[in-house]
Design an enzyme around this catalytic site. Sequence first.
Site, short mmCIF file in Angstrom:
data_model
loop_
_atom_site.label_atom_id
_atom_site.label_comp_id
_atom_site.label_asym_id
_atom_site.label_seq_id
_atom_site.Cartn_x
_atom_site.Cartn_y
_atom_site.Cartn_z
N LYS A 228 0.84 -1.20 0.00
CA LYS A 228 0.00 0.00 0.00
C LYS A 228 0.88 1.26 0.00
CE LYS A 228 -2.88 -1.50 3.38
NZ LYS A 228 -4.13 -1.90 4.13
N TYR B 42 -12.65 -2.30 -1.88
CA TYR B 42 -13.01 -2.22 -0.46
C TYR B 42 -14.54 -2.12 -0.25
CZ TYR B 42 -8.18 -1.95 1.26
OH TYR B 42 -6.87 -2.23 1.61
N ASN C 257 -0.88 0.01 7.79
CA ASN C 257 -0.40 -1.37 8.00
C ASN C 257 0.23 -2.00 6.76
OD1 ASN C 257 -2.74 -1.75 6.62
ND2 ASN C 257 -3.70 -3.12 8.10
N HIS D 101 -1.86 -5.33 1.73
CA HIS D 101 -3.15 -6.02 1.63
C HIS D 101 -2.86 -7.44 1.15
CE1 HIS D 101 -7.25 -7.08 0.49
NE2 HIS D 101 -6.70 -7.61 -0.57
N GLU E 62 -10.51 -10.80 -6.40
CA GLU E 62 -9.54 -9.69 -6.34
C GLU E 62 -8.52 -9.78 -7.47
OE1 GLU E 62 -9.79 -8.80 -1.53
OE2 GLU E 62 -7.91 -9.55 -2.38
P1 IDP Z 1 -6.97 -6.72 6.17
O1 IDP Z 1 -6.24 -5.69 5.34
O2 IDP Z 1 -6.05 -7.35 7.19
O3 IDP Z 1 -7.71 -7.74 5.35
P2 IDP Z 1 -9.59 -5.54 6.76
O4 IDP Z 1 -10.37 -5.79 7.99
O5 IDP Z 1 -10.07 -6.15 5.48
O6 IDP Z 1 -8.06 -5.94 7.05
O7 IDP Z 1 -9.49 -3.96 6.58
C1 IDP Z 1 -8.96 -3.41 5.39
C2 IDP Z 1 -8.00 -2.30 5.74
O8 IDP Z 1 -8.73 -1.24 6.36
C3 IDP Z 1 -6.94 -2.66 6.80
O9 IDP Z 1 -5.81 -3.29 6.24
C4 IDP Z 1 -6.61 -1.33 7.38
O10 IDP Z 1 -5.68 -0.62 6.55
C5 IDP Z 1 -7.95 -0.61 7.33
N1 IDP Z 1 -8.66 -0.72 8.60
C6 IDP Z 1 -9.33 -1.77 9.09
N2 IDP Z 1 -9.88 -1.53 10.30
C7 IDP Z 1 -9.52 -0.25 10.58
C8 IDP Z 1 -9.76 0.61 11.71
O11 IDP Z 1 -10.41 0.25 12.67
N3 IDP Z 1 -9.23 1.87 11.62
C9 IDP Z 1 -8.50 2.30 10.56
N4 IDP Z 1 -8.25 1.52 9.47
C10 IDP Z 1 -8.74 0.27 9.51
MG MG Z 2 -9.39 -7.57 4.16
#
Ligand code: IDP
Ligand code: MG
Length: 151
Positions: free
Chosen positions: A9, A49, A112, A115, A126
């Site tokens: 990302k 998303y 983080n 993805h 995807e």
């Molecule tokens: P993942 O990337 O581990 O699959 P998901 O739950 O699908 O996680 O969420 C997608 C992305 O959304 C996460 O990687 C993160 O960047 C962001 N995200 C998820 N939950 C939060 C939150 O509570 N606050 C801010 N960003 C979040």
């Molecule tokens: Mg996800």
Amino acid sequence: MERSLVLVKPDGVQRGLIGEVIIRLERRGLMLVAAKFLNVSQELAETHYAIHKGKPFYDTLIKYITSAPVMAMVWGGPNAVAAIRQTMGATRPTEAAPGSVRHDFALEIGRNLTHASDTVENSEKEVALWFTPSELINWKRETDRWIFEQN
Ligand code: IDP
Ligand code: MG
């Protein structure tokens, strides 16, 4: 062969971590299937998303993923989806296992770095969203028989 979409990302690209992500997937024995460096359109971000639409972090998530270029890849191998999720670590970096990318290089959930597809079903959707069939390279490695039990 099971496949997963992997994105480095914008924060990962800006911090020079594309190579770090690639080296970990390569060393694990996964195979690179496709790769491209791109700016993510609003439309692609919203489709990718869509499952998070309506959640409190949705708008900032769309801004984050469209804010600067991303490195999009497809990686394959046995149990590729689970293996790659494990290599990336839990969504919240402070809950990610030591040794995972998110543990080793990140602190905050909204920064983080990567993805990775979460299920086999979603991975196929995807991959099809981000890549055309002709961009997916079907190839054999000389080392496959030393990494895959069946090949
Ligand atoms: P993942 O990337 O581990 O699959 P998901 O739950 O699908 O996680 O969420 C997608 C992305 O959304 C996460 O990687 C993160 O960047 C962001 N995200 C998820 N939950 C939060 C939150 O509570 N606050 C801010 N960003 C979040
Ligand atoms: Mg996800």
